[in-house]
Scaffold this motif. Structure first.
Motif, mmCIF file in Angstrom:
data_model
loop_
_atom_site.group_PDB
_atom_site.id
_atom_site.type_symbol
_atom_site.label_atom_id
_atom_site.label_comp_id
_atom_site.label_asym_id
_atom_site.label_seq_id
_atom_site.Cartn_x
_atom_site.Cartn_y
_atom_site.Cartn_z
ATOM 1 N N ASP A 122 -32.088 77.115 -14.595
ATOM 2 C CA ASP A 122 -31.335 77.600 -15.756
ATOM 3 C C ASP A 122 -30.525 78.850 -15.433
ATOM 4 O O ASP A 122 -29.313 78.893 -15.618
ATOM 5 N N THR A 123 -31.214 79.892 -14.949
ATOM 6 C CA THR A 123 -30.516 81.166 -14.760
ATOM 7 C C THR A 123 -29.588 81.140 -13.560
ATOM 8 O O THR A 123 -28.663 81.943 -13.474
ATOM 9 N N ALA A 172 -31.723 88.008 -17.980
ATOM 10 C CA ALA A 172 -33.088 87.776 -17.503
ATOM 11 C C ALA A 172 -33.013 86.688 -16.445
ATOM 12 O O ALA A 172 -32.779 85.522 -16.758
ATOM 13 N N TYR A 173 -33.200 87.070 -15.189
ATOM 14 C CA TYR A 173 -32.872 86.202 -14.056
ATOM 15 C C TYR A 173 -34.111 85.847 -13.247
ATOM 16 O O TYR A 173 -34.792 86.729 -12.720
ATOM 17 N N CYS A 203 -28.801 88.383 -22.107
ATOM 18 C CA CYS A 203 -28.758 86.928 -22.026
ATOM 19 C C CYS A 203 -30.067 86.404 -21.438
ATOM 20 O O CYS A 203 -30.644 87.014 -20.543
ATOM 21 N N HIS A 204 -30.525 85.263 -21.960
ATOM 22 C CA HIS A 204 -31.703 84.604 -21.402
ATOM 23 C C HIS A 204 -31.426 83.116 -21.232
ATOM 24 O O HIS A 204 -30.510 82.564 -21.839
ATOM 25 N N GLY A 205 -32.237 82.454 -20.401
ATOM 26 C CA GLY A 205 -32.022 81.046 -20.102
ATOM 27 C C GLY A 205 -32.971 80.105 -20.808
ATOM 28 O O GLY A 205 -33.127 78.955 -20.391
ATOM 29 N N CYS A 206 -33.593 80.560 -21.887
ATOM 30 C CA CYS A 206 -34.554 79.716 -22.603
ATOM 31 C C CYS A 206 -33.835 78.608 -23.366
ATOM 32 O O CYS A 206 -32.765 78.819 -23.938
ATOM 33 N N THR A 207 -34.455 77.446 -23.403
ATOM 34 C CA THR A 207 -33.851 76.323 -24.119
ATOM 35 C C THR A 207 -34.027 76.486 -25.627
ATOM 36 O O THR A 207 -34.902 77.227 -26.093
ATOM 37 N N ALA A 263 -27.640 83.129 -25.766
ATOM 38 C CA ALA A 263 -28.553 82.059 -25.367
ATOM 39 C C ALA A 263 -27.719 80.831 -25.012
ATOM 40 O O ALA A 263 -27.388 80.026 -25.880
ATOM 41 N N PRO A 264 -27.330 80.681 -23.741
ATOM 42 C CA PRO A 264 -26.431 79.594 -23.346
ATOM 43 C C PRO A 264 -26.872 78.206 -23.788
ATOM 44 O O PRO A 264 -26.037 77.374 -24.138
ATOM 45 N N TRP A 265 -28.176 77.940 -23.764
ATOM 46 C CA TRP A 265 -28.646 76.614 -24.164
ATOM 47 C C TRP A 265 -28.275 76.285 -25.615
ATOM 48 O O TRP A 265 -28.249 75.114 -26.002
#
Length: 412
Positions: free
Chosen positions: A20-21, A14-15, A121-125, A149-151
């Motif tokens: 973040d993304t 999700a870009y 993948c998403h960039g949400c904290t 979820a990288p965060w």
């Protein structure tokens, strides 16, 4: 069943192209065996934020970028049903970020399936609500899909460290350390968080150049009011000042009118789903007008008991939207109830916009339940005022019985 890290070959991200993304694409390739990354940007009205995204996504390592125009569907299928429900979170928040996440996540799942992806993948904290909103939607449409979820994985702890990572990887950013508000923008609203807003004691800098993007502060609004008439059909706005419009046109037009008159600013300390309080400033000029107008029309067209019960429904509906539970049986059931109530919510609402205020200026409907012959203070032949005597006696009987009991027990 979630796949092991070594088995993930293709990821749909999700870009947004935000901070973040922007760094997630190279991070994924570094940490997931140089996997293929397919970026998906959902156009829900971010405007110029989408400019140059494809070049940026490809340069930072994505194999392709989808840009999906979801604006009209977003308004018709998510925004309007929420307005019809009268759903406002904690009396202030018009849910601008909340109901944008389900439609975005649903489209991402569709693309992930079509691409044969191993993960989304998403960039949400890990501190926010959006991680829940994205992932509940993914679970609703692809329950076996692996979610990254990288965060919740990486060692980065702050936006400052994110900027450092971006600079080290030569990733261009549209922000800097001094103006690094965390923002979310779509056709419905713009949110501001972070920096001086993290202290609730600080007044938002509404008059500071560049802070507000969708309008002006009430002090900077014109000295002359603006009148606007909105036509609704079964609870959905279909025309402004006599001109028929689709959903995007309605919201865009009202954003313009509301914005220039300083309407729709909200400073909120809200209770996040994850348990903490957060402070944000929201711009929702068109949304504030629509909620006000729709409620005004319902005053005229809904009977008392339905109107009152619907207000209770609105509280729960708002919670479901805020909590990311759009694709649940309860939300669908509440929407069915709301749809039933909207069959007679047709008519015109006239409003006066003036320096941050939305002022009622008249409402009409072919389904109006207001009967001047009954409501008049003058003589009428419909309502026999003597009938109120028996009604009050029966309605007040429980109070009278309780008073007798209280008197007897106190005398003892």
């Amino acid at each position: 069943m979630a796949k092991a890290k070594k088995d993930i070959k293709k990821v749909v991200l999700a870009y947004s192209g935000g901070l973040d993304t922007s760094i997630i694409i190279p991070w994924l390739k570094e940490n997931y065996n140089n996997c293929e990354v397919i970026a998906v940007s959902a156009d829900v009205g971010q405007g110029t934020e989408l400019d140059g995204l494809e070049e940026k996504a490809l340069k930072t390592g994505a194999s392709k970028l989808y840009i999906e125009d979801l604006k009209e569907e977003f308004i018709q299928e998510y925004v309007y049903p929420t307005v019809q429900a009268g759903a406002v979170y904690e009396n202030k928040y018009l849910l601008g970020t909340s109901f944008a996440r389900p439609i975005i996540a649903k489209r991402i799942v569709e693309i992930a399936k079509a691409e044969g992806a191993d993960a989304i993948c998403h960039g949400c904290t890990g501190k926010g609500n959006d991680q829940v909103r994205f992932e509940l939607t993914i679970k609703a449409f692809a329950p076996e899909m692996t979610i990254i979820a990288p965060w919740r994985e990486w060692s980065i702890k702050s936006r400052e460290e994110e900027i450092e990572y971006a600079e080290a990887h030569n990733i261009p950013l549209k922000i800097n350390r001094e103006t690094n508000y965390s923002k979310d923008k779509n056709i419905w609203h713009l949110s501001h968080e972070g920096l001086d807003l993290e202290d609730p004691a600080n007044e938002p800098q509404y008059n500071h150049p560049g802070f507000l993007e969708l309008g002006v502060s009430p002090e900077q609004a014109p000295d002359e009011p603006t009148y606007v008439t909105i036509h609704f059909e079964k609870g959905k706005p279909t025309a402004i000042n006599g001109k028929e419009m689709n959903g995007v046109e309605v919201v865009t037009t009202l954003n313009e009118l509301g914005g220039k008159n300083g309407v729709g600013l909200a400073d909120i300390v809200e209770n996040r789903l994850v348990g903490m309080k957060s402070r944000g400033v929201y711009e929702t000029p068109g949304g504030a007008i629509l909620y006000h107008a729709h409620n005004k029309l319902e005053e005229l067209c809904l009977d008392r008991d339905t109107f009152h019960y619907k207000q209770q429904i609105g509280l729960k509906f708002a919670e479901l939207v805020y909590y990311g539970q759009w694709f649940t049986p309860l939300r669908e059931a509440l929407s069915a109830f709301v749809d039933s109530t909207q069959q007679t919510v047709t008519g015109d609402v006239k409003l006066k916009l003036y320096k941050g205020n939305i002022i009622d200026a008249g409402v009409t409907s072919p389904y109006s339940l207001y009967d001047p012959e009954i409501a008049t203070f003058d003589e009428d032949e419909v309502y026999n005022q003597a009938d109120a005597d028996g009604f009050i006696n029966l309605f007040g009987l429980p109070i009278k019985v309780y008073a007798h009991m209280k008197a007897k027990t106190e005398n003892k």
